[in-house]
Design an enzyme around this catalytic site. Structure first.
Site, PDB file in Angstrom:
ATOM      1  N   ARG A 227       0.405  -8.214   6.515  1.00 23.03           N
ATOM      2  CA  ARG A 227       0.913  -8.781   5.260  1.00 23.03           C
ATOM      3  C   ARG A 227       1.851  -9.919   5.618  1.00 23.03           C
ATOM      4  NH1 ARG A 227       5.363  -8.198   2.057  1.00 23.03           N
ATOM      5  NH2 ARG A 227       5.049  -8.219  -0.196  1.00 23.03           N
TER       6      ARG A 227
ATOM      7  N   LYS B 280      10.864 -11.002   8.181  1.00 23.30           N
ATOM      8  CA  LYS B 280      11.858  -9.958   7.915  1.00 23.30           C
ATOM      9  C   LYS B 280      13.090 -10.085   8.809  1.00 23.30           C
ATOM     10  CE  LYS B 280       9.148  -6.505   5.559  1.00 23.30           C
ATOM     11  NZ  LYS B 280       8.430  -5.228   5.594  1.00 23.30           N
TER      12      LYS B 280
HETATM   13  C1  8Y7 Z   1       6.200  -4.637   2.790  1.00 24.04           C
HETATM   14  C2  8Y7 Z   1       5.573  -4.488   1.550  1.00 24.04           C
HETATM   15  C3  8Y7 Z   1       7.383  -5.680   1.308  1.00 24.04           C
HETATM   16  C4  8Y7 Z   1       5.609  -4.020   3.927  1.00 24.04           C
HETATM   17  C5  8Y7 Z   1       3.867  -3.215   2.451  1.00 24.04           C
HETATM   18  C6  8Y7 Z   1       9.122  -8.377   2.426  1.00 24.04           C
HETATM   19  C7  8Y7 Z   1       6.053  -5.201  -0.784  1.00 24.04           C
HETATM   20  C8  8Y7 Z   1       9.651  -7.183   1.767  1.00 24.04           C
HETATM   21  N1  8Y7 Z   1       7.327  -5.406   2.626  1.00 24.04           N
HETATM   22  N2  8Y7 Z   1       4.416  -3.781   1.371  1.00 24.04           N
HETATM   23  N3  8Y7 Z   1       6.328  -5.127   0.633  1.00 24.04           N
HETATM   24  N4  8Y7 Z   1       4.444  -3.325   3.705  1.00 24.04           N
HETATM   25  N5  8Y7 Z   1       2.731  -2.509   2.342  1.00 24.04           N
HETATM   26  O1  8Y7 Z   1       9.885  -8.907   3.293  1.00 24.04           O
HETATM   27  O2  8Y7 Z   1       6.091  -4.061   5.064  1.00 24.04           O
HETATM   28  O3  8Y7 Z   1       8.040  -8.861   2.150  1.00 24.04           O
HETATM   29  S1  8Y7 Z   1       8.645  -6.564   0.469  1.00 24.04           S
END
Ligand code: 8Y7
Length: 260
Positions: free
Chosen positions: A241, A207
């Site tokens: 994640r 990020k």
């Molecule tokens: C997150 C996410 C994204 C996060 C959860 C990226 C879909 C942006 N970020 N879901 N999603 N937590 N639970 O950089 O921080 O992956 S999208």
């Protein structure tokens, strides 16, 4: 949790998995490699939530996600569908997906019932505003208290719909309507965000927050992402994640061995 973005303009993979020639096979190979490397969950998303991204219809989202989800359901792992739409969640859960990852934190009022009826799990994430506008001017008086209060209220909605605690997790939503200072405050206070004993999911992989700290472009954020994943786990994150599953699993193995 391994990230599989099936969007033409995702945050950090440059649209590598965009729908198109031969992409389904490629996504499945990447997914299998993630499972072999130790991913417990694969998170499949068809809507970009990058700041300023335009929204897509439920039909378009389903066209992106379902062919991939159906193939991945044959793997020995849990499949999460990353969606804000109860319509998309209903179809994915009927096909056998195990979890909904809702970055809007239940903005769609039908979402709790859809998840509850299917017996699936749910991650409720905190976001201030919407992806279209969230990074324009994020503001909090006390970011930790406010994020915790919102997550507590959303967990209450999920419980009211009948989703049991062993199918719920929470996520502070790093980068979703947050400045770098907000992200750092949340990361530092991770355990203060816990709602009862629910698991905490943390997503910081590749990020902007990592780029802000290292100066590295998206393609070169692995080292920063690993440092953050390890520290998140040490601070109490139960699920991380990530895009780079094999490297993160190695880093977490070392953490586990070296933990007092
Ligand atoms: C997150 C996410 C994204 C996060 C959860 C990226 C879909 C942006 N970020 N879901 N999603 N937590 N639970 O950089 O921080 O992956 S999208």
């Amino acid at each position: 949790m391994g990230v599989l973005n099936i969007t033409p303009d995702s945050f950090s993979d440059g649209g590598r998995f965009a729908r198109g020639a031969a992409s389904l096979g490629e996504v499945c190979r990447v997914a299998e490699a993630m499972v072999d490397a130790g991913a417990a969950i694969l998170d499949v998303g068809g809507e970009s939530t990058r700041p300023g991204a335009a929204s897509v219809s439920a039909g378009e989202e389903l066209d992106r996600v379902m062919p991939v989800a159906e193939r991945l359901l044959g793997l020995d792992t849990l499949i999460s569908v990353d969606t804000r739409k109860s319509e998309v969640a209903a179809v994915a859960l009927a096909a056998g997906c195990h979890m909904v990852n809702d970055v809007s934190g239940l903005a769609d009022p039908a979402m709790p019932d859809v998840v509850s009826r299917s017996g699936a799990a749910l991650c409720v994430m905190h976001m201030q505003g919407s992806p279209e506008t969230m990074q324009r001017n994020p503001r909090y008086d006390d970011v930790v208290a406010e994020v915790r209060a919102v997550l507590t209220e959303r967990v209450g909605r999920a419980r009211c719909a009948g989703i049991p605690d062993d199918r719920l997790c929470i996520d502070p939503g790093f980068g979703f309507g947050k400045t770098l200072a907000h992200n750092l405050a949340l990361f530092t206070a991770l355990e203060d965000l816990r709602v009862d004993d629910l698991p905490i999911l943390v997503g910081v992989s590749r990020k902007r927050m990592i780029g802000d700290l290292t100066g590295a472009p998206v393609r070169a954020r692995l080292a920063g992402s690993l440092a953050a994943a390890v520290l998140a786990a040490e601070r109490g994150a139960d699920i991380v994640r990530v895009h780079d599953v094999a490297e993160t699993v190695e880093a977490l193995k070392v953490l586990e061995a070296l933990r007092a």
